[in-house]
Design an enzyme around this catalytic site. Sequence first.
Site, short mmCIF file in Angstrom:
data_model
loop_
_atom_site.label_atom_id
_atom_site.label_comp_id
_atom_site.label_asym_id
_atom_site.label_seq_id
_atom_site.Cartn_x
_atom_site.Cartn_y
_atom_site.Cartn_z
N SER A 174 30.50 31.55 39.36
CA SER A 174 31.63 31.91 39.00
C SER A 174 33.21 31.81 39.96
O SER A 174 33.97 32.16 39.93
CB SER A 174 31.64 33.72 40.49
OG SER A 174 30.71 34.34 39.34
N LYS A 217 40.56 36.79 46.23
CA LYS A 217 39.64 37.26 45.42
C LYS A 217 39.03 38.51 46.54
O LYS A 217 38.81 38.95 47.26
CB LYS A 217 38.16 36.51 44.97
CG LYS A 217 37.01 37.42 44.69
CD LYS A 217 35.81 36.43 43.81
CE LYS A 217 34.81 37.04 43.40
NZ LYS A 217 33.88 36.41 42.60
N SER A 246 33.02 35.76 38.16
CA SER A 246 33.31 37.59 38.77
C SER A 246 34.69 37.43 39.35
O SER A 246 34.47 37.92 39.62
CB SER A 246 32.09 37.66 39.77
OG SER A 246 32.13 36.83 40.52
#
Length: 527
Positions: free
Chosen positions: A209, A108, A185
């Site tokens: 997330s 990420k 996210s």
Amino acid sequence: MKKYILPLLLVYVTLITSVSGQSIKAKNLPEATITSLHEAMQAGKLTAVQLVQLYLDRIDAYDKKGPYLNAIIMVNPKALSEARRLDSLYKATGQLVGPLHGIPIIVKDNYNTFDMPTTNGTLAMKKSIPPYDAYVIQKIRDAGAIIIAKSNLAEFAMSGQFSVSSILPGYSRNPYDTKRTTAGSSGGTAAAVTANFGTIGLGTDTGSSIRGPAAHQSLVGFRPTLGLVSRSGIAPLSMTNDTGGPICRTVEDAVRVLDVIVGYDKADTVTRQNQGKIPQTYRQFLDKNGLKGARIGVFRQLCTSKNSDPQVYALFNKALDELRAAGAIVIDSVRVPELDTINKSFDTIPQLRRDFNLYLANLGPNAPHKTLASIIKSKQFHPYLEKSLLDAQADTLAPEAHKGWAKNLALRERLRQLLLRAMDSTQVDVLVYPSFSYPPRLIGDLNTPSGTNNNALSPPTGFPAFSVPMGFTYDQLPAGLQFFGRPYSEPTLIRLCYAYEQATHHRRPPESTPSLSKRKHKAVLAQ
């Protein structure tokens, strides 16, 4: 690349991998695991270079083409050279450099990487190359992992509902139905891992997330106990809740990642709490019979017939039957009557201004922005964030100076004690509930219920919660079953999650990203 055509075709024909207990020929890495890939390397049937190239081909074919998953911000231009280095070391020594040797990982893009930009999804940070790796990134590199790509996220990790950022045009799309959201996210990581763009993934979780995207993409997502994994070098959102963790296709792979990333880091004081609480390896708790005699508490407050989609509700009840069939004692149900009152009583206290300014201050003199105010002034962020960023910047009080800070701390402690009391009084090992009580929403739909249950228990308490595949609703929409435990009860969660996974094998890969044909792959390599 022409010299790799023949070896790669040999891999297509001969590489054997294990998927859900079945041996299949891996024409293009269908659901390959760390163990199966290392076995192939040690048998001389696969090199790290071949492996990285196979994943790069899938990214090329499916991320900005075909189903257009839009999960990847940037492919690592040094991935193949790192693979060559690892192959050279293995050839010279006959030893893997570490437990993740040659394993491509999707990261990420809020984890600092010293050799690639770390954007946090923000156009303003497009050219921000940190001077150092995040603690977790250094650990995975030391273990031999290869960062193959940085993945898309909800910008500033601010949304658990979708993954859209100013660094990429458009939303990340769910491989099981590209009209639907990946959640957020860490949706880019989850979409990439489920589409087999890499073997394993890293996400972060403030409210939902890791577990949300994992559930929406039929993956395993671990939110560990707060303090088990360092946050230093990860762009922050709210340090009272932030943590990193693995997003993988199997429990075993997630456990192998967890083994690598846990530990004490002097740069993150919360990790002091983990000393003496980490076993030599979490793999010792991978027990396919681990549900026998386990006491599972059903937390129906988060999934009733009135607050859930009927197919998710039915699937959850089926999962309870599956737990019973695997030998568990299911206590239906466990309640915390004050839960809703407590969760509605928290004051909203922004931490972003203070925490993000500290993060920016550690990026060195070449950082494109030194303050959150500078990013706001640049206007280089997604419009949906403007009010949140302006509100955060306008709140000049330190979080601890807010009147509600002490109240919030007291509410968090109250919730911890109530949950522990409820679990202890019923003598349950864990609580279970659906990660979402509704299926993935259509992209752009913010009106129908999202159904997320991820932020109700784990973030405000800091207790661990793991999501594993529970099956599919409406034939193709994934759902996740969440296991919630006491602090530092990762061994128990691993045992139960692994046993449930091995008893059910609910995960199946998405149809939108099938194996690449030999002809197409040969054409790509010949270019």
